[in-house]
Design a protein around this motif. Sequence first.
Motif, mmCIF file in Angstrom:
data_model
loop_
_atom_site.group_PDB
_atom_site.id
_atom_site.type_symbol
_atom_site.label_atom_id
_atom_site.label_comp_id
_atom_site.label_asym_id
_atom_site.label_seq_id
_atom_site.Cartn_x
_atom_site.Cartn_y
_atom_site.Cartn_z
ATOM 1 N N UNK A 218 0.836 -1.199 0.000
ATOM 2 C CA UNK A 218 0.000 0.000 0.000
ATOM 3 C C UNK A 218 0.875 1.256 0.000
ATOM 4 N N UNK A 219 1.946 1.248 0.791
ATOM 5 C CA UNK A 219 2.836 2.406 0.852
ATOM 6 C C UNK A 219 3.519 2.650 -0.488
ATOM 7 N N UNK A 220 3.685 1.597 -1.278
ATOM 8 C CA UNK A 220 4.293 1.695 -2.604
ATOM 9 C C UNK A 220 3.283 2.098 -3.681
ATOM 10 N N UNK A 221 1.998 2.252 -3.290
ATOM 11 C CA UNK A 221 0.938 2.562 -4.254
ATOM 12 C C UNK A 221 0.944 1.541 -5.394
ATOM 13 N N UNK A 222 0.919 0.266 -5.004
ATOM 14 C CA UNK A 222 1.144 -0.831 -5.933
ATOM 15 C C UNK A 222 0.064 -0.958 -7.004
ATOM 16 N N UNK A 223 -1.088 -0.381 -6.794
ATOM 17 C CA UNK A 223 -2.145 -0.451 -7.809
ATOM 18 C C UNK A 223 -1.899 0.507 -8.973
ATOM 19 N N UNK A 224 -1.067 1.523 -8.732
ATOM 20 C CA UNK A 224 -0.902 2.591 -9.712
ATOM 21 C C UNK A 224 0.436 2.578 -10.439
ATOM 22 N N UNK A 225 1.435 1.863 -9.900
ATOM 23 C CA UNK A 225 2.756 1.881 -10.511
ATOM 24 C C UNK A 225 3.536 0.634 -10.113
ATOM 25 N N UNK A 226 4.619 0.331 -10.837
ATOM 26 C CA UNK A 226 5.425 -0.844 -10.486
ATOM 27 C C UNK A 226 5.995 -0.717 -9.074
ATOM 28 N N UNK A 227 6.089 -1.849 -8.388
ATOM 29 C CA UNK A 227 6.553 -1.844 -7.005
ATOM 30 C C UNK A 227 7.244 -3.162 -6.677
ATOM 31 N N UNK A 228 8.201 -3.070 -5.758
ATOM 32 C CA UNK A 228 8.954 -4.243 -5.313
ATOM 33 C C UNK A 228 8.961 -4.268 -3.786
ATOM 34 N N UNK A 229 8.631 -5.418 -3.208
ATOM 35 C CA UNK A 229 8.724 -5.634 -1.765
ATOM 36 C C UNK A 229 9.778 -6.704 -1.523
ATOM 37 N N UNK A 230 10.698 -6.428 -0.604
ATOM 38 C CA UNK A 230 11.703 -7.412 -0.205
ATOM 39 C C UNK A 230 11.466 -7.757 1.259
ATOM 40 N N UNK B 179 -4.650 -7.214 -8.019
ATOM 41 C CA UNK B 179 -4.947 -5.781 -7.960
ATOM 42 C C UNK B 179 -3.809 -4.911 -8.477
ATOM 43 N N UNK B 180 -2.618 -5.489 -8.600
ATOM 44 C CA UNK B 180 -1.413 -4.688 -8.815
ATOM 45 C C UNK B 180 -1.236 -4.225 -10.252
ATOM 46 N N UNK B 181 -0.588 -3.081 -10.394
ATOM 47 C CA UNK B 181 -0.101 -2.631 -11.697
ATOM 48 C C UNK B 181 1.043 -3.550 -12.124
ATOM 49 N N UNK B 182 2.024 -3.732 -11.262
ATOM 50 C CA UNK B 182 3.133 -4.684 -11.474
ATOM 51 C C UNK B 182 3.863 -4.801 -10.149
ATOM 52 N N UNK B 183 3.572 -5.850 -9.397
ATOM 53 C CA UNK B 183 4.142 -6.033 -8.065
ATOM 54 C C UNK B 183 4.989 -7.291 -8.019
ATOM 55 N N UNK B 184 6.202 -7.148 -7.478
ATOM 56 C CA UNK B 184 7.085 -8.283 -7.248
ATOM 57 C C UNK B 184 7.424 -8.358 -5.769
ATOM 58 N N UNK B 185 7.275 -9.548 -5.184
ATOM 59 C CA UNK B 185 7.655 -9.766 -3.784
ATOM 60 C C UNK B 185 8.818 -10.751 -3.753
#
Length: 227
Positions: free
Chosen positions: A128-140, A163-169
Motif C-alpha cells: 500500500x505504501x508503494x501505491x502498488x495499484x498505480x505503478x510498479x513496485x517491489x517488496x523485499x 490488484x497490482x499494476x506490477x508487483x514483485x515480492x
Amino acid sequence: MRGVALAFGALCLMGLADTPWAADDVRCLDDAMLVLDASGSMAGTDMNEMRPHIAKVQEALAAVVPQVAPRRHLGLMVYGPGGAPRCRNFELRLSPGPNSAETIMNEVNSVIPGGQTPLTDSVHRAAEALQFRDKPAVVVLLTDGEETCGRDPCLLARQLRAEAYALTIHVIAFKVVGSSTWLAPKLGSSCMAQETGGLSLTAADKDELIKALRETLTCPLFSKVIQ
C-alpha cells in the motif's frame, strides 16, 4: 569519431544483452520497500557465537543499502518491536524516497527484537505504501521465521497480484543452522515470491545475506561493479 561512437554503443548493447537486466525480468529501478523482521526470534543466537541474528542483519544491510539508495527509491517497514498490541506490531518507518540510506540504517540499527511475526499484514502495508495499484513496485521481505498471526501469506500474494499494476515480492529467509531459533526451510512465506514472480532465497550467514540482498535490491549491471 562517429564510427567510434557507434562501435562503442554497439559494445555497450552487447554487454547489456549478456545480463538478466537486458531481458527486463528484473525490475531493478522500481520503488522498493524493505520489510524487516524484528520479532523476538531475531534476538536468537547460533551455537558458535552469542551475537544475535539482528546484529548480522544490521551489518548486511549496512553493506548493501548505501549502494542501493542512490539508484532507487527505498523505504522501510519493520515488524516485531514496539508497544503495539500482539500481531499489530508493524510500522512504516520510512516511505520510499531518494537517498534514504542514512535514515533507513538509523532505524535498522535502533530496533530491539521482540513480539510476534505479522509478516503478511506487514507486506500488505508495504505494498500500500508503494501505491502498488498505480505503478510498479517491489517488496523485499527479510525474515527468520514464518507468519505467527493467523494470516495466509499465499492468499494475500494472490490478492495483491490481482490488484497490482506490477508487483514483485522477494522473500529472503535468514535461516542460521544451529541457532536457538532455527527451523528447516519450508514453503511458508516463500509462496509470496512464487505468486508474484519474485525470488525466494535462503541465507545461512551474513555473507549469504549480503548476496541475497544484492540479488533482490540491485541491478545486475550495478552488482557486477560493486561486488
